[in-house]
Scaffold this motif. Sequence first.
Motif, PDB file in Angstrom:
ATOM      1  N   GLN A 101      -8.316  -8.682   8.650  1.00  0.00           N
ATOM      2  CA  GLN A 101      -7.043  -7.974   8.503  1.00  0.00           C
ATOM      3  C   GLN A 101      -6.995  -6.714   9.356  1.00  0.00           C
ATOM      4  OE1 GLN A 101      -7.246  -7.924   4.204  1.00  0.00           O
ATOM      5  NE2 GLN A 101      -5.545  -9.366   4.044  1.00  0.00           N
ATOM      6  N   VAL A 102      -8.148  -6.064   9.515  1.00  0.00           N
ATOM      7  CA  VAL A 102      -8.191  -4.866  10.365  1.00  0.00           C
ATOM      8  C   VAL A 102      -8.075  -5.282  11.836  1.00  0.00           C
ATOM      9  CG1 VAL A 102      -9.622  -2.923  11.117  1.00  0.00           C
ATOM     10  CG2 VAL A 102      -9.567  -3.565   8.694  1.00  0.00           C
ATOM     11  N   VAL A 103      -8.853  -6.319  12.234  1.00  0.00           N
ATOM     12  CA  VAL A 103      -8.836  -6.758  13.638  1.00  0.00           C
ATOM     13  C   VAL A 103      -7.434  -7.239  14.016  1.00  0.00           C
ATOM     14  CG1 VAL A 103      -9.809  -8.405  15.304  1.00  0.00           C
ATOM     15  CG2 VAL A 103     -11.287  -7.398  13.543  1.00  0.00           C
ATOM     16  N   ARG A 104      -6.782  -7.926  13.103  1.00  0.00           N
ATOM     17  CA  ARG A 104      -5.434  -8.473  13.358  1.00  0.00           C
ATOM     18  C   ARG A 104      -4.432  -7.388  13.753  1.00  0.00           C
ATOM     19  NH1 ARG A 104      -2.870 -11.602   8.342  1.00  0.00           N
ATOM     20  NH2 ARG A 104      -3.077  -9.541   7.450  1.00  0.00           N
ATOM     21  N   GLU A 105      -4.639  -6.203  13.197  1.00  0.00           N
ATOM     22  CA  GLU A 105      -3.691  -5.113  13.444  1.00  0.00           C
ATOM     23  C   GLU A 105      -3.903  -4.447  14.811  1.00  0.00           C
ATOM     24  OE1 GLU A 105      -1.171  -4.807  11.497  1.00  0.00           O
ATOM     25  OE2 GLU A 105      -2.068  -6.345  10.231  1.00  0.00           O
ATOM     26  N   VAL A 106      -5.042  -4.719  15.448  1.00  0.00           N
ATOM     27  CA  VAL A 106      -5.357  -3.996  16.686  1.00  0.00           C
ATOM     28  C   VAL A 106      -4.558  -4.531  17.872  1.00  0.00           C
ATOM     29  CG1 VAL A 106      -7.193  -3.484  18.350  1.00  0.00           C
ATOM     30  CG2 VAL A 106      -7.663  -3.452  15.892  1.00  0.00           C
TER      31      VAL A 106
END
Length: 285
Positions: free
Chosen positions: A280-285
Amino acid sequence: MTSPSLRDLLRAYDLDPKKSLGQNFLADDAYLDRIVDGAKLTADDTVLEIGPGLGSLTARLVNRAGRVVAVELDDRLISVLRGMFGTRENVEIVHGDILELGPGTLVRPDGGDSLAMYKVVANLPYYITSAVIRHLLEAAFPPSLTVVMVQQEVAERICAQPGNMSILSVAVQYYAEPSILFNVPASAFYPQPKVDSAVLRLETRLHPATAGIDPAIDTRHFFRIVRAGFSQKRKQLRNSLSAGLHLSKAQIDGMLFSADIDPSRRAQTLSITEWVQLYQVVREV
Ligand code: SAM
């Protein structure tokens, strides 16, 4: 214990087991019965069997399930199986490679459009164990329950918990809840394989393990991150992810920090929930 009837059958049909097709026949009646018991079959069940071989498991499935579809690759065995089960209305022997056939399509009654629930019960050919499990779980129409004999070591790796996770355990546990029903010694087979076996039960989740946490998960992107994490297994996540995702260590440290994961941890220690947090964090980058 090797059943004399299995040897007799091979002799009667002038057949040699083919090592290249993983032909280690289960020759112990007690274990055959326990596999079928493990699938908790009723007359309402449709069963897909992969690799019926000389039909010893098939014969038990036919007596317990409403319908059995059995896929066998070895053309020498097809006529044997059709001779054995040709008169039974609830059995279909399909000649083919399971990896090239859609499991859901195989069990559709009369090839129609209607979908029915089905179970897979099999003594899998070991040279394609992981590929078959992946093929089943990723199918458009996966089985609701899978009860399969696999190498004991593979069964243990699939059921691993955080601390001993691998791409295989993350991949299977994403789709299903795995458990080991019982172990089977090499001596129960003819010819005997080099390793012991185990009967693995996979209860397919209605939605991937992550659905409760993130229903909008992109499975391909999720597994790209998991594969990057495991790409250098013994290294800390900050190193393996930096190399696998082509991002700087500072960027990866920041992402792991946001996902509440210590960057010095190794991939095998993460739970599926933690992989989702990271995704979920990587997706936002
Ligand atoms: N069911 C039998 C038993 O329990 O004794 C035989 C099991 S034996 C371990 C695996 C079977 O899978 C063999 O009959 C083999 O010919 C068949 N097989 C191998 N590769 C296959 C494939 N790609 N698709 C379907 N069957 C396959």
